[in-house]
Every structure is written in structure tokens, then in C-alpha cells.
Enzyme design. Structure first.
Site, PDB file in Angstrom:
ATOM      1  N   ASP A   7       0.854  -1.186   0.000  1.00 22.62           N
ATOM      2  CA  ASP A   7       0.000   0.000   0.000  1.00 22.62           C
ATOM      3  C   ASP A   7       0.894   1.241   0.000  1.00 22.62           C
ATOM      4  OD1 ASP A   7      -2.498   1.418   0.147  1.00 22.62           O
ATOM      5  OD2 ASP A   7      -1.995   1.924   2.209  1.00 22.62           O
ATOM      6  N   SER A   8       0.289   2.365  -0.350  1.00 22.41           N
ATOM      7  CA  SER A   8       1.041   3.623  -0.334  1.00 22.41           C
ATOM      8  C   SER A   8       1.397   4.031   1.098  1.00 22.41           C
ATOM      9  CB  SER A   8       0.210   4.719  -0.996  1.00 22.41           C
ATOM     10  OG  SER A   8      -1.053   4.808  -0.366  1.00 22.41           O
ATOM     11  N   TYR A  39      -0.473   8.626  -2.675  1.00 19.62           N
ATOM     12  CA  TYR A  39      -0.317   8.398  -4.114  1.00 19.62           C
ATOM     13  C   TYR A  39      -1.489   9.032  -4.881  1.00 19.62           C
ATOM     14  CZ  TYR A  39       3.283   4.653  -3.679  1.00 19.62           C
ATOM     15  OH  TYR A  39       4.427   3.933  -3.439  1.00 19.62           O
ATOM     16  N   CYS A  70      -3.758  -0.937  -2.284  1.00 18.37           N
ATOM     17  CA  CYS A  70      -4.013   0.456  -2.673  1.00 18.37           C
ATOM     18  C   CYS A  70      -4.853   0.506  -3.955  1.00 18.37           C
ATOM     19  CB  CYS A  70      -2.663   1.127  -2.904  1.00 18.37           C
ATOM     20  SG  CYS A  70      -2.773   2.850  -3.335  1.00 18.37           S
ATOM     21  N   GLU A 150      -5.587   9.058   8.654  1.00 15.32           N
ATOM     22  CA  GLU A 150      -4.173   8.954   9.085  1.00 15.32           C
ATOM     23  C   GLU A 150      -3.984   9.588  10.473  1.00 15.32           C
ATOM     24  OE1 GLU A 150      -1.186   7.875   7.494  1.00 15.32           O
ATOM     25  OE2 GLU A 150      -2.252   7.003   5.785  1.00 15.32           O
ATOM     26  N   CYS A 180     -10.891   3.223  -1.603  1.00 14.24           N
ATOM     27  CA  CYS A 180      -9.635   3.702  -1.032  1.00 14.24           C
ATOM     28  C   CYS A 180      -9.413   2.926   0.257  1.00 14.24           C
ATOM     29  CB  CYS A 180      -9.744   5.195  -0.744  1.00 14.24           C
ATOM     30  SG  CYS A 180      -8.361   5.855   0.181  1.00 14.24           S
ATOM     31  N   HIS A 182      -8.290   3.584   3.039  1.00 14.34           N
ATOM     32  CA  HIS A 182      -8.569   4.229   4.327  1.00 14.34           C
ATOM     33  C   HIS A 182     -10.048   4.233   4.701  1.00 14.34           C
ATOM     34  CE1 HIS A 182      -4.564   5.572   3.524  1.00 14.34           C
ATOM     35  NE2 HIS A 182      -4.491   6.246   4.648  1.00 14.34           N
TER      36      HIS A 182
HETATM   37  N1  DGL Z   1      -3.940   3.820  -0.528  1.00  7.32           N
HETATM   38  C1  DGL Z   1      -4.605   4.842  -1.324  1.00  7.32           C
HETATM   39  C2  DGL Z   1      -5.779   4.204  -2.089  1.00  7.32           C
HETATM   40  O1  DGL Z   1      -6.313   3.185  -1.692  1.00  7.32           O
HETATM   41  C3  DGL Z   1      -5.088   5.984  -0.481  1.00  7.32           C
HETATM   42  C4  DGL Z   1      -3.992   6.855   0.085  1.00  7.32           C
HETATM   43  C5  DGL Z   1      -3.154   7.520  -0.987  1.00  7.32           C
HETATM   44  O2  DGL Z   1      -3.630   8.481  -1.634  1.00  7.32           O
HETATM   45  O3  DGL Z   1      -2.032   7.070  -1.172  1.00  7.32           O
HETATM   46  O4  DGL Z   1      -6.174   4.731  -3.105  1.00  7.32           O
END
Ligand code: DGL
Length: 245
Positions: A7-8, A39, A70, A150, A180, A182
Site C-alpha cells: 500500500d502507499s 499516491y 491500494c 491517518e 480507497c 482508508h
Molecule cells: N492507498 C490509497 C488508495 O487506496 C489511499 C492513500 C493515498 O492516496 O495514497 O487509493
């Protein structure tokens, strides 16, 4: 089976939580690119470059499968990642669409896709749903929820104001794709906001359903051994993991 989860940043732990709950793997190697998160606001070429660099990290481990938790990476980098790895790299978008189809909604039910700017701009969810005949889709870039999560903000005034900002003008959805990593963490707040209690499609649960349908996986007796790595502040990420998991 030893799998990698990429993941990012920290959000992919929501996918790890589902993988742990279903106990399908012996070992899970998690890598969050915390030095370069988010990201979602970045360009396609940057997202692909960062994702290929993450593959170099996973070369240190003998994994059988890599899941890109992600959504942003899943929207842009899967072909390139698969071309450069000798194990399958799976994203979460196709599983999310499959989970929604399994829910047997009507084709004119309103489906809300919430995701980062990059994921929404890719139109990956939208096109897949349109292909399946869905006619009432609302796509929203809701990136402000990422820093809130976060910060550990899962309810309260700031979250309510952000939900009002994004949702006050939209039709009540029958289902929401949490596009996403999160967003599962604000699932309860979303269900409080939308009194009609929409169905929430969660990438973690969706990928588990997808894996169970495609691979011959047995439920393990022992919980998977989870190892957490990050490109920055690994102690911070491990602390978040202790809380979330
Ligand atoms: N992990 C990213 C997603 O699921 C969200 C956070 C980011 O923007 O990196 O799209």
C-alpha cells in the site's frame, strides 16, 4: 502460502485485517510506502514508478502472490507490475466490482464510488460497472478523508463537516464502493450519515471473496505471521497496526 501486501501507506492495514480474519495464509509481508504517501493526488507515471520500486522491496522475500491493497496502484500499475514479477500481482478493483455484483442490486440503484483523485480519474470502477449494465453511478474524489484517517479521526465534528462537504448535494446511495484503503475505517460514520444504510463494499472483504473463488485455499489453524515494513517511520506504522489490527 506467503503473500505480500503493498500500500502507499498505512491504509492497506484495513485489507490485512480482513486477510487475518479469514486466516488463509501462513505469512503476510506488508510494505507501506510511508515516505511517499499519498499516491492519490499523483500522476499516472509517478504511481507506476513508485509501484515498480515497491516490487524491488518484495524481491527480498520469496512471496507466492502480491496484493496491491491500494486502489490508486490497482487503477494504474497492475499491467506493469505483473510484467516485472514472477508471481501474480492482484489489485482490489476487480474484486470490489465482483463483490458488488454478488449483492444483486438493481441496475438503476444509485452506486456511489468514493476514491482518490487518481482512482476516480482512471474511471476503472465506473467503466467496469457500466459494462455490467449499471446506469446510476456517482463518482466522487474524496481525498480529504485520507489525512483524517491517518490522524486517527474516525468520528466527530471534522469528519461530519467533511461528509457534509462531499455528500450534501448527492442522491442517497444504495451502495458505496469504498474505493480507497482508508475508507473502511470511517465505515460506521458513513452509515450514521446515510440514514438509508447503504451497502458498503470494502476492498479487504472483496479481495478475500475473490481469492476464495479463484484459489484453492484452506483455512489455517494458526494465525498468519505478519511482518510490517515501511519506507519511512516503520515504528509509527507498527504502532498504527497495533491499534487497527
Ligand atoms: N492507498 C490509497 C488508495 O487506496 C489511499 C492513500 C493515498 O492516496 O495514497 O487509493
Amino acid at each position: 502460502m506467503k503473500i505480500g501486501v503493498f500500500d502507499s501507506g498505512a491504509g492497506g492495514l484495513s485489507v490485512v485485517k480482513s486477510l487475518l480474519a479469514h486466516n488463509l495464509f501462513d505469512e503476510i509481508i506488508y510494505y507501506g510506502d510511508t515516505a511517499r504517501v499519498p499516491y492519490g493526488p499523483k500522476d499516472q507515471n509517478t504511481i507506476i514508478r513508485y509501484s515498480l520500486e515497491a516490487l524491488e522491496f518484495f524481491n527480498n522475500f520469496d512471496i507466492d502472490l502480491l496484493i496491491t491493497a491500494c486502489n490508486t496502484v490497482s487503477a494504474y500499475a497492475l499491467p506493469e507490475m505483473n510484467a516485472q514479477s514472477n508471481y501474480p500481482v492482484l489489485g482490489v478493483i476487480e474484486p470490489g466490482v465482483m463483490a458488488l455484483e454478488n449483492a444483486s442490486l438493481r441496475k438503476d440503484d444509485n452506486i456511489l464510488i468514493m476514491a482518490t483523485r487518481a482512482t476516480i480519474n482512471s474511471k476503472r470502477y465506473e467503466k467496469a460497472l457500466e459494462k455490467l449494465g449499471h446506469t446510476n453511478i456517482t463518482s466522487l474524489q474524496t481525498g480529504l478523508f485520507v489525512p483524517l484517517v491517518e490522524e486517527g479521526i474516525f468520528n466527530g465534528k471534522l469528519l461530519d463537516a467533511t461528509m457534509n462537504h462531499y455528500f450534501s448535494d448527492i442522491e442517497k446511495p444504495k451502495a458505496i464502493i469504498l474505493g480507497c484503503t482508508h475508507f473502511p475505517l470511517i465505515g460506521n460514520a458513513l452509515l450514521r450519515y446515510f440514514e438509508n444504510k447503504p451497502l458498503l463494499i470494502h476492498s479487504g472483504e472483496a479481495i478475500v471473496q475473490y481469492l476464495e473463488a479463484r484459489y484453492d485455499l484452506e483455512v489455517k489453524e494458526d494465525e498468519a505471521n505478519l511482518k510490517i515494513f515501511a519506507s519511512d517511520n516503520v515504528a509509527g506504522l507498527r504502532k498504527i497496526a497495533d491499534t487497527w489490527l
